[in-house]
Design an enzyme around this catalytic site. Sequence first.
Site: not given
Length: 269
Positions: A162, A230
């Site tokens: 993440h 991301c």
Amino acid sequence: MGDSAPVTRRSHRRRAPRRRVSIVGVLGELLITVGVVALLYVSWQMWVGDWIIGAEKHKQASALSQSWMTPSPAASEDASPSPSPDPSATAGPAPDAVVPVQAQPDHGTTFGVMFVPRFGSQWQFTIAAGTSRHDILDQGEIGHYADTGMPGAVGNTVYAAHRWTSGAPFDPIDRLVVGDAIVVQTSDGWYTYRFRTLEYVQDTQVDVLLDVPQKVGVQANGRYLTLTSCAPKLNMLERIIAYAVFDSFTPASSGPPASLSAPTQGATA
């Protein structure tokens, strides 16, 4: 006495009218309150929560790393006397031919620790087999794609984590500079890769996981490492990709490699 009554009436007329409570007003105040609470929650997740979780994950990674550098008492007792050192031998990275490669571990098994000196001396996270969210990524670990190579293998070893929440391991990924060390430690030793380039792709572009990234049908003749996350942080439709190439392997018995030192001054992101 005669003027008292008019004064009283004028004072009465000057009083402000009572405020009426309307449904619209109450709803507006509730929405403002909800907005403030949501903002505080997001702030907690992005900064305070990440800092707390990140600090805890650093401790766990450090403990695992130290355990691999500390011989067990049983191993020390069973070890045979060491031969006299060979003056011609030099400590340091092992020759290319003896780079060990571990077997693929079961899903969820923690098998490594990743270090990136560019991200700070305290930056270290455990690596687990698999990239599922609930039991690996959301727990603040770096996930290893099961269908890609293990550290040191010929081909591509690929990792995901993440960029916000759950300790945000890959938050600083866009600060990498060409030549930066990305080091993966296992019980065998340290695998040092050197960063080469960043790119942004759609989430459907899975060819970054190939043995030679984005080269369909090409057989690997080198060792590569790929980091994925991301980009931007709250966008699940795109990915930021960092590519690195293998530099060296340092056995556990030789101690931490020089590549774990801080990045060269002046090479700023």
